[in-house]
Design a protein around this motif. Sequence first.
Motif, PDB file in Angstrom:
ATOM      1  N   CYS A  56      -6.515   1.326  -3.222  1.00 50.77           N
ATOM      2  CA  CYS A  56      -5.714   2.470  -3.256  1.00 50.77           C
ATOM      3  C   CYS A  56      -6.175   3.426  -4.433  1.00 50.77           C
ATOM      4  O   CYS A  56      -6.380   4.870  -4.291  1.00 50.77           O
ATOM      5  CB  CYS A  56      -4.046   2.424  -3.724  1.00 50.77           C
ATOM      6  SG  CYS A  56      -3.300   1.595  -2.104  1.00 50.77           S
ATOM      7  N   CYS A 114      -0.462   3.674  -2.731  1.00 53.19           N
ATOM      8  CA  CYS A 114      -1.333   4.745  -2.339  1.00 53.19           C
ATOM      9  C   CYS A 114      -0.816   6.047  -1.802  1.00 53.19           C
ATOM     10  O   CYS A 114       0.373   6.102  -1.450  1.00 53.19           O
ATOM     11  CB  CYS A 114      -2.049   4.228  -0.852  1.00 53.19           C
ATOM     12  SG  CYS A 114      -3.192   2.781  -1.228  1.00 53.19           S
ATOM     13  N   ALA A 144       0.745  -0.978   0.008  1.00 48.14           N
ATOM     14  CA  ALA A 144       0.191  -0.035   0.050  1.00 48.14           C
ATOM     15  C   ALA A 144       0.713   1.443  -0.091  1.00 48.14           C
ATOM     16  O   ALA A 144       0.438   2.154  -0.760  1.00 48.14           O
ATOM     17  CB  ALA A 144      -0.879  -0.036   1.015  1.00 48.14           C
ATOM     18  N   ALA A 165      -6.682   1.933   3.187  1.00 51.36           N
ATOM     19  CA  ALA A 165      -6.466   1.078   2.241  1.00 51.36           C
ATOM     20  C   ALA A 165      -6.230  -0.491   2.736  1.00 51.36           C
ATOM     21  O   ALA A 165      -6.899  -1.331   2.200  1.00 51.36           O
ATOM     22  CB  ALA A 165      -5.406   1.458   1.107  1.00 51.36           C
TER      23      ALA A 165
END
Length: 180
Positions: free
Chosen positions: A82, A41, A37, A49
Amino acid sequence: MGVGIDRTGLIQAAQTGDPAAISGLLAVCQADARRYAWRHCQASDVDDAVQESLLVIARKVRALKAAAAFSSWLFTVIRRECLRLQRAMFRHEPLDDELAERQLASRSDGALRIDLTHALESLPAHYLEVVLLRDFEELTIAEIAERLGEPPGAVKSRPHRARALVREYLLGGDATIAGP
């Protein structure tokens, strides 16, 4: 995330719906999920997320066809989350604070209370719980994390995101801010 013999057994047990195996699998894959992530993200979305992705994994692991596909499935779920969070961030133009104040000031106290109640009720449970603990019980992030049994980093961004959702609800009149 390499799938070893122990991990494969845990995945297979989770596929049968064994709650202890699902919990163990989520604990084992959380660090890998967080690392992935971080690469896909915005920094402020990583905790959300990961949490949302792990919820999806817990709910849908029984539908996974092969234990060997778990790692790629996990990363696909995280990447989708994400992207969803990124799209949500850019969905609305930020409002000028002065304009926002004028819009809120034009409502009666009773109407504003009702709208605020609806806004809070529309929050996802993990946001509502944190905003109530932070803003109404006035707990610190560390105290909230301890009460929820989560690391402070997992809790830190939630009050801000919850307030942003409430503000969006109040200013935009959106009745469904919780999302899918």
